[in-house]
Design an enzyme around this catalytic site. Sequence first.
Site: not given
Length: 580
Positions: A110, A399, A417, A419, A436, A439, A463, A485-486
Amino acid sequence: MIRHAILSLAALLPLAACTAPPPPASASAPTPADLPPASAAGVAGTVSAADPRAEAAGLAMLRAGGSATDAAIATMLALTVVEPQSSGIGGGGFLVRGTADGTVETFDGRETAPAGATPDWFLDENGEVPPFSESVRSGLSVGVPGNVALAALAHRQHGRLPWARLFEPAIELARDGFRMTPRLHRSLAGTAERAGWTAQGRALFFDAQGTPHPAGHLVVNAALAETLEAIAAGGPEAFYHGERAASLAATVAAETPRAGAMTAGDLAAYEARARDAVCGTYRDYRICGMGPPTSGGVAVLQILGQLERFDLAALGVDNPVTWHLFVESQRLAYADRELYLADADFVSVPVAGLVDPGYLARRSALIAPDATMATVAAGVPEGAPRALADGDEPEERGTSHFAVVDGANTMVSYTSTIESAFGSGLMSGGFFLNNELTDFSRSPTVEGRLVANRVEPGKRPRSSMAPMVVWDPQGRPVLAIGAAGGSTIPVQTARSIVGVIDFGLDAEAALALPFAMAYGDAVLVEKGTWLERAIPRLRALGHETVTAREVGLKANAVLYRDGKWTPARDPRIAAQIVVP
């Protein structure tokens, strides 16, 4: 703003967080006869990805004798080229690896906030949160990319092929060119301002009038080919140190309207990390995924665990009550997720309390098959911090998930991803840089209380990504799955696992199931499916606000059934990725 309302922890009955939890007592490793047959000429194992050229890159590694880890890395690198709107080396990801003997490992790549970032990172001069678009199209949104470090860490531990070999398909695609798919063309048309923000983006994807090139156009990305060649030859140091790191940091800093911008030192300090997996059981299937800083793994487990006391198979896949129960379980999971989940290196995340069987039983008892919960709030698990406030984040559309299994029945589930579509819009070395950091919750406090997912130096934003691996009741590897897809990611993933386990669906049919998701007290159902016609039934069960609309779903899986491994992708995107 729609909350990323998705996740927390609570999971299945005997849920636990662990680095390599032992398989169930009844489990036994597959015998040689259980190994999958060749899924492509000369290949034992298979790959599922969002683009067939990325799948081919992974299969080439398996054909060359590579491991599932090798194939997953090659797939990620190829997606950097052919799916620039969704993932790649300018972003980060999570990788879950499960073996035939039940061992599971997870790797965290991440992105991180720069060392100069502070909790008021996104606030304007008046201490207010500006429009989201101002935060995205700015160096403020870019985190230190983690995918290259993640790949290097996983390769050191589980790679078989030379590091440089993994880059060959991606380098060829970038240097010789690839044909634009209808999906990439539509993404460019819908996000032209961001995709074409820089001269690099405009030169690659747009004509002289600023119109996206049509599907079928040959895209040659020489700058990306050079970047990939440098990393292939020099290892991750070629990305995180030296001229390329300095150039990337300078690109971000030039668009950062405050002190504390990213530096070359931030890249040099980045580390991918091995993390504790989060595992549980659902109807005697063992399921493992990522823990914090993603909320995805625990969300999937919680949704499933809270549903286990209901006989979904008897209710049936086309029963509105089944989907009512599914939505109610989501609501509980989202409430916990918003309050508690964040980077465990910075915030005390009460994982043990959230996955405690007693806690899960109490949460599940709130769900009724014939009524809707009037209100939903986070629970109070053992060890829960008392001074936190709910935060929120935006939806993500940049993503990609891919799943691999090799001839040894080792599964790799990897979600990557940047984002949003095309990330921040900034480019360096031929690839898009993530956004990112959006987020994080952009406001660090709510009503005077700290938000767990606030910005802090070196912190990783929360995430929803949920790469998962599954073993059947006999302890055999059976499924690697995940989605893009978040905040829809855990819902897509849990829904498909229910489809496989409860309804006996094959992988593609499970991914094709209609979609229903709770956003607070409101429910969204997928337009054009039978769930749209079932809205009156859902309202009769107490869901007062139910709307139908099209949803952007994108999931991938590999499933072992009837003596073979089969790859599948969400059929909703099949027509969009036909290579002209």
